[in-house]
Design a protein around this motif. Structure first.
Motif, PDB file in Angstrom:
ATOM      1  N   LYS A 314       0.836  -1.208   0.000  1.00  0.00           N
ATOM      2  CA  LYS A 314       0.000   0.000   0.000  1.00  0.00           C
ATOM      3  C   LYS A 314       0.871   1.259   0.000  1.00  0.00           C
ATOM      4  N   ALA A 315       1.942   1.221   0.790  1.00  0.00           N
ATOM      5  CA  ALA A 315       2.858   2.368   0.819  1.00  0.00           C
ATOM      6  C   ALA A 315       3.541   2.522  -0.541  1.00  0.00           C
ATOM      7  N   ASN A 316       3.810   1.397  -1.216  1.00  0.00           N
ATOM      8  CA  ASN A 316       4.429   1.449  -2.547  1.00  0.00           C
ATOM      9  C   ASN A 316       3.508   2.107  -3.568  1.00  0.00           C
ATOM     10  N   ILE A 317       2.188   1.887  -3.434  1.00  0.00           N
ATOM     11  CA  ILE A 317       1.219   2.514  -4.345  1.00  0.00           C
ATOM     12  C   ILE A 317       1.323   4.033  -4.220  1.00  0.00           C
ATOM     13  N   LEU A 318       1.551   4.499  -2.986  1.00  0.00           N
ATOM     14  CA  LEU A 318       1.618   5.946  -2.741  1.00  0.00           C
ATOM     15  C   LEU A 318       2.772   6.625  -3.484  1.00  0.00           C
ATOM     16  N   HIS A 319       3.801   5.837  -3.833  1.00  0.00           N
ATOM     17  CA  HIS A 319       4.942   6.436  -4.543  1.00  0.00           C
ATOM     18  C   HIS A 319       4.567   6.819  -5.968  1.00  0.00           C
ATOM     19  N   GLY A 320       3.447   6.254  -6.467  1.00  0.00           N
ATOM     20  CA  GLY A 320       3.047   6.541  -7.835  1.00  0.00           C
ATOM     21  C   GLY A 320       1.881   7.500  -7.966  1.00  0.00           C
ATOM     22  N   VAL A 321       1.371   8.010  -6.843  1.00  0.00           N
ATOM     23  CA  VAL A 321       0.229   8.933  -6.927  1.00  0.00           C
ATOM     24  C   VAL A 321       0.725  10.350  -7.255  1.00  0.00           C
ATOM     25  N   SER A 322      -0.204  11.191  -7.704  1.00  0.00           N
ATOM     26  CA  SER A 322       0.178  12.576  -8.018  1.00  0.00           C
ATOM     27  C   SER A 322       0.373  13.358  -6.718  1.00  0.00           C
ATOM     28  N   ILE A 323       0.984  14.518  -6.813  1.00  0.00           N
ATOM     29  CA  ILE A 323       1.239  15.333  -5.618  1.00  0.00           C
ATOM     30  C   ILE A 323      -0.083  15.790  -4.985  1.00  0.00           C
ATOM     31  N   LEU A 324      -1.111  16.038  -5.805  1.00  0.00           N
ATOM     32  CA  LEU A 324      -2.426  16.421  -5.276  1.00  0.00           C
ATOM     33  C   LEU A 324      -3.015  15.270  -4.467  1.00  0.00           C
ATOM     34  N   GLU A 325      -2.926  14.057  -5.005  1.00  0.00           N
ATOM     35  CA  GLU A 325      -3.463  12.881  -4.291  1.00  0.00           C
ATOM     36  C   GLU A 325      -2.711  12.650  -2.982  1.00  0.00           C
ATOM     37  N   LEU A 326      -1.389  12.878  -3.013  1.00  0.00           N
ATOM     38  CA  LEU A 326      -0.597  12.732  -1.784  1.00  0.00           C
ATOM     39  C   LEU A 326      -1.047  13.761  -0.743  1.00  0.00           C
ATOM     40  N   CYS A 327      -1.315  14.998  -1.190  1.00  0.00           N
ATOM     41  CA  CYS A 327      -1.788  16.046  -0.264  1.00  0.00           C
ATOM     42  C   CYS A 327      -3.137  15.659   0.354  1.00  0.00           C
ATOM     43  N   LEU A 328      -4.015  15.062  -0.444  1.00  0.00           N
ATOM     44  CA  LEU A 328      -5.323  14.626   0.090  1.00  0.00           C
ATOM     45  C   LEU A 328      -5.143  13.525   1.140  1.00  0.00           C
ATOM     46  N   ILE A 329      -4.195  12.622   0.894  1.00  0.00           N
ATOM     47  CA  ILE A 329      -3.893  11.551   1.869  1.00  0.00           C
ATOM     48  C   ILE A 329      -3.395  12.167   3.178  1.00  0.00           C
ATOM     49  N   ILE A 330      -2.518  13.191   3.076  1.00  0.00           N
ATOM     50  CA  ILE A 330      -1.996  13.866   4.275  1.00  0.00           C
ATOM     51  C   ILE A 330      -3.144  14.560   5.020  1.00  0.00           C
ATOM     52  N   ALA A 331      -4.053  15.189   4.260  1.00  0.00           N
ATOM     53  CA  ALA A 331      -5.220  15.836   4.885  1.00  0.00           C
ATOM     54  C   ALA A 331      -6.057  14.813   5.648  1.00  0.00           C
TER      55      ALA A 331
END
Length: 434
Positions: A314-331
């Motif tokens: 699951k953490a590996n999937i996060l390496h391929g998401v866009s910066i916007l998607e990463l920001c939403l995950i952090i939110a």
């Protein structure tokens, strides 16, 4: 090592490496043992004695090997059969039939497979049999060389034994066990299962024909035995074509297993799972890093293999998401921290994201709401978030409650490893407050 040819076998280093990888790959992929099973001495002796009585003396038997997945049931059986087939009077006489409950899903398919493995398709031809029992009796009769005493012994191996109990009327089990109990032909029935309650699945008439012999493998291996097994599985056999290369390889394996960092990787693996399959996967990954320029397994290879097997998908999937998607995950992570894991909706996440953009971010573009919704939906498709079960009432998409399927550490690790992650995003992820 140089690439000069060995005087002994005329093999180059490249050929030696290729041959070593071929032998060890076969061992790992086919779940074979290099030496006698460690920690399973009594089970090994019991099973060998039972099958030898069938193979040599023509005595019929039935036995169940019971244990959790990955404890070495198939590996133990394969080792015993390999040992048995090395005996000259056994090799030319014995016949094997392997059935699997996942493949032979009914008795008709199983009977076809038995006929195929006994090489009796031509003998059966277009004959029509009244029942399964008649068909099986005919097959066993066809194996006789002359009289009853000279019948060829047959060992039936039933993998996923419990699944055969779900066949209609348990006809296959009944007839096989009936033959093994009577003196019709020398037959051994070996069942492998991970269900401890397997006997409760059997009908009364089937149970009465079973010998009730059970061999239990309950994964009682110690760490020292586990390390010993890892070393023996990596060692090359004594009959390797190039003796010098084999000696150098085995010496390197011995040093490798004495290395503290390697012991740490194997200990971690052992504490997570005593499963032989996962050990073989770890060793196979290390073996794949061997090359002509590096003709032995080094501690660094095993450490890297340990990292690969312990990698979080699951953490590996996060390496391929866009910066916007990463920001939403952090939110979402911050919402989880504030509301102690309570579900959230898109509107809450969007508000959190907007707060970050207005207060802290200088590098993230202020995306339009439809774009943010699209990114949110993509995270749902990736199964990083999921909707909470709710009432059948129609809820507006923005307000549907969702749950984050990542924990705090997974998010932080992904942010740290995200390629070219902006500094302000990294600081936002690690800050205590949004």
């Amino acid at each position: 090592m140089s690439k000069r040819k060995s005087k002994e076998s005329h093999m180059t280093v490249g050929q030696c490496v290729s041959q070593a990888q071929s032998i060890l790959r076969k061992r790992f992929c086919h779940q074979e043992l290099a030496t006698s099973p460690v920690g399973l001495e009594s089970q090994h002796k019991h099973l060998l004695e039972l099958l030898r009585r069938t193979a040599v003396h023509g005595e019929s038997n039935s036995v169940l090997i019971v244990g959790p997945r990955g404890t070495g049931k198939t590996m133990l059986l394969n080792y015993v059969l390999k040992e048995l087939l090395q005996e000259q009077d056994v090799k030319s006489n014995i016949m094997m039939v392997n059935l699997n409950g996942l493949l032979q899903t009914d008795d008709r398919i199983a009977l076809k497979e038995i006929t195929r493995q006994l090489n009796l398709e031509n003998v059966v031809g277009d004959k029509v049999f009244g029942s399964f029992a008649e068909n099986l009796a005919f097959l066993l009769e066809a194996l006789k060389k002359g009289d009853r005493s000279s019948s060829r012994p047959v060992i039936f191996v039933l993998d996923e034994f419990d699944l055969f109990a779900h066949h209609k009327n348990q006809t296959l089990l009944y007839n096989l066990l009936d033959v093994s109990q009577s003196a019709q032909a020398p037959v051994s029935v070996v069942g492998l299962t991970c269900r401890l309650d397997v006997l409760e699945l059997l009908e009364k008439r089937v149970k009465s024909r079973f010998s009730h012999r059970q061999i239990h493998l309950l994964g009682s291996m110690t760490l020292a035995q586990y390390l010993e097994t890892a070393a023996s599985q990596l060692s090359l056999p004594t009959d390797f074509p190039d003796a010098k290369f084999a000696n150098d390889w085995n010496d390197a394996v011995k040093k490798l297993c004495e290395d503290k960092s390697v012991e740490g990787v194997l200990r971690k693996h052992f504490e997570g799972s005593k499963d032989f399959r996962s050990l073989h996967t770890l060793l196979l990954l290390a073996l794949s890093r061997v090359s002509v320029s590096s003709p032995v397994i080094r501690p660094a290879d095993l450490l890297e293999s340990g990292r690969c097997t312990a990698a979080d998908s699951k953490a590996n999937i996060l390496h391929g998401v866009s910066i916007l998607e990463l920001c939403l995950i952090i939110a979402m992570k911050h919402l989880n921290d504030v509301y102690e894991g309570e579900p959230f909706n898109f509107q809450m996440v969007h508000n959190e994201f907007k707060k970050f953009i207005s207060r802290k971010s200088h590098s993230i573009h202020n995306f339009e709401k439809p774009v943010v919704i699209k990114a949110f939906e993509h995270l749902q498709q990736l199964e990083l978030i999921r909707p909470v079960e709710s009432s059948s009432a129609k809820i507006q998409k923005d307000y549907q409650l969702m749950k984050l399927l990542l924990d705090h550490t997974q998010v932080l690790e992904a942010v740290q490893r995200y390629p070219q992650c902006p500094t302000d995003v990294r600081q936002w992820a690690t800050s205590a407050f949004a």
